[in-house]
Design an enzyme around this catalytic site. Sequence first.
Site, PDB file in Angstrom:
ATOM      1  N   PRO A 177       0.857  -1.190   0.000  1.00 28.65           N
ATOM      2  CA  PRO A 177       0.000   0.000   0.000  1.00 28.65           C
ATOM      3  C   PRO A 177       0.888   1.234   0.000  1.00 28.65           C
ATOM      4  CG  PRO A 177      -0.452  -1.458   1.885  1.00 28.65           C
ATOM      5  CD  PRO A 177       0.806  -1.937   1.256  1.00 28.65           C
ATOM      6  N   HIS A 178       0.484   2.258  -0.754  1.00 24.53           N
ATOM      7  CA  HIS A 178       1.317   3.455  -0.788  1.00 24.53           C
ATOM      8  C   HIS A 178       0.462   4.696  -0.984  1.00 24.53           C
ATOM      9  CE1 HIS A 178       1.180   1.511  -4.778  1.00 24.53           C
ATOM     10  NE2 HIS A 178       1.055   2.734  -5.260  1.00 24.53           N
ATOM     11  N   GLY A 179       1.019   5.833  -0.622  1.00 25.00           N
ATOM     12  CA  GLY A 179       0.271   7.079  -0.752  1.00 25.00           C
ATOM     13  C   GLY A 179       1.201   8.271  -0.621  1.00 25.00           C
TER      14      GLY A 179
END
Lengths: 573, 153
Positions: free
Chosen positions: B66-68
Site C-alpha cells: 500500500p502506498h500514498g
Amino acid sequence: MDFDTSSGLILLAALLFLVSILATVITPRLGIPLLFVFLVVGMLAGEDGPGRIQFHNYALANLAATAALAVVLFDGGLRTHLHSFRTGLRPALSLATVGVLVTAGITAAFCTWLLGLSPAEGFLIGSIVASTDAAAVFSLLGAGGTALNERVASALEIESGTNDPMAIFLTLATIAYLQAPDSFGIVDALRMLAWQMIAGGACGLAGGWLLMRALNRLRLGDAMYPLLALFGGLTIFGVTALIDGSGFLAVYLAGIFLGNRSLRAAASIRRFHDGIAWMAQIGMFVILGLLASPHQLVDVIVPGLLISAVLILVARPTAVVLALLPFRFPWREQLYISWVGLRGSVPIVLATYPWLAGLENAQLFFNVAFFIVLVSLLIQGTTVAPVAEWLGLRVPNRAVRVHRVDIDLPGQRGYEVVSYRVPPDSKLIGMRPKSLPIPDVSRVICIARNGKLLHYREWGNLQAYDYVSLLAAQAQLDVLDRVFESISAPDEPVSRRFFGEFTIDGDAAVDVLCESYGLPLPPNAAQMTVSQLMLKHLPHPVVGDRLRLGDIQLVIKTVDGDRATKIGLRLPS
Amino acid sequence: MRIAEILTADRVSLGHTFSSKKKALEELAGLLAKGVDPNAAGDILGSLASREKLGSTGLGHGVAIPHGRLAGVEDSIGAFMRLKHPLDYEAHDSRPVDLLFGLLVPQGATEAHLKHLAAIAEMFSDENFCQAARAATDDAALYKLVADYKPAG
C-alpha cells in the site's frame, strides 16, 4: 532413372515432398522461412541443380499453384477468428486496396525507369509483386512465450488474406491492357474490379452458407466431412472464377464463414485442412522452384536487388503509412508492418500469367518476380522476430502453453471432446476435478494418469501431467484454454517487466490516479475513467498498448471489446 | 538507494491478526505516522485507502505494498508488517496477503520517490527474501532482513 513413367513420377513427387517435410525439422532453428526452403528444394531438383529435371510447363505450374493457393486461402479463412476483425478489418482492407495500389505504383515507376519498359509493363511487375504473405510471419514468430500485439497481428493476417485478390486483379487488368491497348481502358478496368469483388464477395458468402448447411444436414461417413469442406471450397473458387469473379476472395470469405459457425466435424475439418494446406504450400513452392531457371537469375541480380530495395524500403513503407493514415497506428507498429511485407507464392504464381498470355517480356517478368521473392524471404523472413523484439512489439503471451487435443462428438454440432494435459506448474494441481472453474455446459468425462484411464472414484486430486478430457461447447473452448493454461513461475519477471509492478482497474478514476502519484492531470480527463482515457488515445486498444502519464506508464493487461479492464502500472526504474 | 534508508526498527511489526483489509491499513497508517507526526495517521489512512480504490496494491504471492502521498513529508517513509494469519486483500492472484509494506512519499513526489516504490516491489519479487521474511522470528530479525537486503545481481 526414367522419370517419364508413372512410377518414376510418383517416386519423384514423393521424394520432393519427403525432403521438404524433413527440412521442416531443421529450419525453425535457423530462423529461415520454410517457404524459402521449399523453393530451394525445387530449385535444387531443377535444371541447374543436382536433380537436373527440365521443367518448363508454365500452364501446369500455374494450375497446380492456383489450386494450392485456393486451398491455402480457404484454410487461412477457416483459422481467422471474427474477433480479430475488431481491430484488424478496416486497416487490413485499406492495406489490401490502397496499400496494394501504392506499392504497385511506386515499384512500377522504378521498374519502368530501370528496365526501360513501357509504363504498362512496369506496372505489370509492380502488380505481380504487390501482395504479401503473412503465414510465414506467424510461423517465424513461433509459439514462444510472446506474441505480436493483437492489432498488428490481425491487421497483417487479414491483409495477407485480402490483398491477393487485388494484386491478381491488377495483374489481369494490366495483361488485358497489354494485349489490347486500344480497346481496354480505365473504365473497363474499374468495371472489372467492381465485378470481381462483388461476385467474389457474394459467391463466397452464399457458397459458405450453402456449404455450412450441407455439412450440418447431410449424413455422411466421418471421413467425408473434411473432404466435403475441401471440395466445397474449391467448387466455390471455380464457380466464382468462371463468372469472372475473384475466386480467391470467395474461397477466403467462405473459409471465414465456416470457421466462425458451429459446424459438424469442425475439429476434423480443421485438422485435415491443416495437413492439406501444408501439402499445398510444399507442392506449390517446390513446383515453382522447379519452374525457375536459376542460371537466368544471374542476369537479373543487379536490377532484382535494386527493385527489391525500392519495394522493401520505399514502396511498402509509403503504402503502409498512407493506408494506415486514418487508423492512428503507433509509429513502431507502422514500421513493423512495413518491414514484414513478406512476398510469398502469389507473386511467383502471378508471374506465370504473362507466360500464359504470351507476352513479349514474360521471361523477364518471371525472373524479376522470382528474384524479388527470394530476396524478400531471405532478408525480411529472417528478421521478423528480431525486429519485433527490437521495436518492443512482443507481448508476454499467457495462453500458449495449453496442450489441447480436439475430437468431434459424433452426431452433434457445436460440441467437442477436448483433452488437456495438466502442466507441472498449473494452479489446478491439487484441485478436485469436480471443483474446476469450468463453464456450466462443459464437464469432465475422464482422467488419465500415468497412461491409465481412472475410474471416476479414483480421480482424487489433479496431479501434474494428468490428461483431463472434457465435453465442451465449441464457443467455450477459449474459456477452457484459459483455465488450463499454466501459471508458470519463470514467466513472471518477464510479465512484470512488461506490464509493470501494480495493476489498476479500468474503471478507476483518472483524477484519483493522478492524485495518488502526483501526476499531471491530462486535459479534459478529470471526469474520465482510465479505460476512457486509453480509448481517447487509442481507438481500438489491445493488450500491450501503452500510455505515458508523467513518470509512469500505463500498460493494458486485459481488454473486453474496446474497454481496457485491467491496466498495469509501470514505475520508473 | 537502500531500502534501509526509509525504514526504521520501530516501524516494523509482526504477528498481528486483522479481520479486514481496512483494519490492516489502519494499523499500517499508525506505524507510518510514527515516522511523521502521530496525528497524521488519519490523513495517511485516507491516502492509502484512496490509492486502493484504483485497484488492490496486492502484488500476488501474499505480498501487498500500500502506498500514498502526504503533505509535510520530506522523504520516503516505509513501514513493514507481517501478519499472523493471511488476509484477503483482493490481490489479482486472489491469494491472501501476509506481508505488507507501506510506503509514504512527499506530496511533491518525484521520479526518485516512484523509484523507491519500484525498488520495494523488486525486493518482494525475490522469492528468497519473501521466504526469509516469513521465517523471521521477531521484529528485530525482520527489520535486519530489510536493512541488510541487497538486490540480487
